[in-house]
Design an enzyme around this catalytic site. Structure first.
Site, PDB file in Angstrom:
ATOM      1  N   LEU A 137       0.824  -1.204   0.000  1.00 20.56           N
ATOM      2  CA  LEU A 137       0.000   0.000   0.000  1.00 20.56           C
ATOM      3  C   LEU A 137       0.865   1.265   0.000  1.00 20.56           C
ATOM      4  O   LEU A 137       2.026   1.234   0.425  1.00 20.56           O
ATOM      5  CB  LEU A 137      -0.933  -0.032   1.213  1.00 20.56           C
ATOM      6  N   PRO A 138       0.316   2.409  -0.444  1.00 29.79           N
ATOM      7  CA  PRO A 138       1.138   3.598  -0.668  1.00 29.79           C
ATOM      8  C   PRO A 138       1.656   4.293   0.584  1.00 29.79           C
ATOM      9  O   PRO A 138       2.804   4.708   0.625  1.00 29.79           O
ATOM     10  CB  PRO A 138       0.186   4.538  -1.434  1.00 29.79           C
ATOM     11  N   THR A 166       6.148   0.631   2.174  1.00 30.58           N
ATOM     12  CA  THR A 166       7.223   1.399   2.796  1.00 30.58           C
ATOM     13  C   THR A 166       6.595   2.459   3.683  1.00 30.58           C
ATOM     14  O   THR A 166       6.046   3.460   3.197  1.00 30.58           O
ATOM     15  CB  THR A 166       8.127   2.050   1.735  1.00 30.58           C
ATOM     16  N   LYS A 216      15.678  -0.324   4.698  1.00 27.17           N
ATOM     17  CA  LYS A 216      15.303   0.311   3.434  1.00 27.17           C
ATOM     18  C   LYS A 216      15.396   1.822   3.525  1.00 27.17           C
ATOM     19  O   LYS A 216      15.892   2.481   2.602  1.00 27.17           O
ATOM     20  CB  LYS A 216      13.892  -0.093   3.014  1.00 27.17           C
ATOM     21  N   LYS A 229       8.756  11.016  -0.312  1.00 21.93           N
ATOM     22  CA  LYS A 229       8.072  10.256   0.731  1.00 21.93           C
ATOM     23  C   LYS A 229       9.073   9.490   1.590  1.00 21.93           C
ATOM     24  O   LYS A 229       9.024   9.527   2.829  1.00 21.93           O
ATOM     25  CB  LYS A 229       7.075   9.292   0.095  1.00 21.93           C
TER      26      LYS A 229
END
Length: 332
Positions: free
Chosen positions: A101-102, A132, A206, A281
């Protein structure tokens, strides 16, 4: 043909093909069919056994329709597939729930619905979140999910190209004893799983990597622009950098100067690749995580300003993050 009819026909096709044999199903649920999730779900379904079951959901009904068409056209076999009307519906019978999901808010909303759908606790359910988001929010969701199964984080690297080809690298935050169960699932959607530690560690790894990438990308764009303005041939300059101490992924693979690396987004007007909005983001998430950890990121605020300004430039908006070279006035 309407969406509901087409999806139902696909379900009937897969179910009919394997309905004559009694078997124990492994039930999967996949939530989130964006650019990455769409390709991941397609690879997962194609590589699962016909004895398995995968149920899919996205708030964008059109994405489910397109995926149904692709699966129907490929006739590649794989798991029996069906489509759900909501996040709560998709997960009810699932042994494994995968989400992609975003944003953090989407993950929290989806898992609120998913967890409310379960009527009993379980130690055997597995929740794999490939989104993320910031590690602290991921740990909050993991705590909420703990009564219903084990929640792990598995953000990925490789972009849409890697998702399509099934060559993603997953950074996994999970209990070590679960690796034999989790790795085969992720390897149906990628080629490498890096276990980073307990839950939340995959996201930490990450975000640390992408913070470094964000800085390296700006520095590469600045260095290339500087050299070109001094009269250097950009391919010559890149050749020097890539056998010297300045070598990095943005200089060698994703060089921001058009024509230096033919396969880089810069050579196709910065189309595709890793969008500048996504880099913004990830920088924001890295800043949040760093503040919580008490870690100083001296370059983060300035880098964020550069990406924000570049994204607001109509010449750069919606393009690969290497487009900062254009924003800096680099010669194209």
């Amino acid at each position: 043909m309407g969406t509901s009819v087409r999806l139902w026909r696909l379900v009937r096709t897969h179910t009919r093909a394997f309905s004559t044999t009694r078997r124990q199903l492994d039930n999967y649920a996949f939530v989130g069919l964006g650019q990455m999730g769409f390709q991941m779900a397609r690879n997962l379904q194609a590589k699962l056994s016909p004895k398995d079951n995968v149920r899919l959901f996205d708030v964008n009904r059109g994405a489910m329709e397109r995926l149904a068409q692709e699966m129907e056209a490929s006739q590649a076999g794989g798991a029996a597939v069906s489509f759900a009307d909501s996040a709560s519906d998709v997960a009810q019978a699932a042994d494994v729930v995968i989400t992609c999901l975003p944003e953090t808010k989407h993950v929290k909303t989806a898992y609120t619905s998913i967890l409310e759908s379960f009527r009993s606790s379980s130690n055997s359910r597995l929740f794999i979140d490939c989104s993320t988001i910031d590690p602290s929010s991921s740990r909050e969701v993991a705590a909420s999910a703990s009564a219903y199964g084990v929640f792990v984080d598995a953000p990925m690297s490789g972009g849409v190209v890697g998702a399509t080809a099934g060559t993603l690298t997953f950074m996994l935050g999970a209990p070590e004893h679960l690796l034999p169960r989790i790795e085969p699932i992720l390897l149906r959607m990628g080629k490498r799983v890096l276990h980073c530690g307990p839950q939340g560690s995959g996201l930490s790894a990450k975000l640390a990597n992408n913070y470094l990438l964000a800085i390296n990308n700006i520095a590469t764009a600045e260095a290339m622009n500087l050299g070109v303005r001094w009269g250097l041939d950009p391919k010559v300059l890149a050749g020097v950098i890539n056998v010297s101490t300045g070598r990095c992924w943005p200089s060698e693979v994703n060089n921001p100067v058009p024509g230096v690396v033919e396969t880089a987004p810069a050579s196709r007007d910065y189309a595709g690749g890793f969008g500048i909005a996504l880099m913004r983001k990830d920088l924001r998430l890295a800043l949040t995580a760093a503040k919580e950890a008490g870690a100083r990121l001296e370059l983060a605020d300035k880098a964020s300003q550069v990406y924000e300004a570049a994204e607001s430039d109509e010449r750069c908006k919606g393009r690969d993050f290497s487009v900062v070279y254009r924003y800096l006035g680099g010669k194209e």
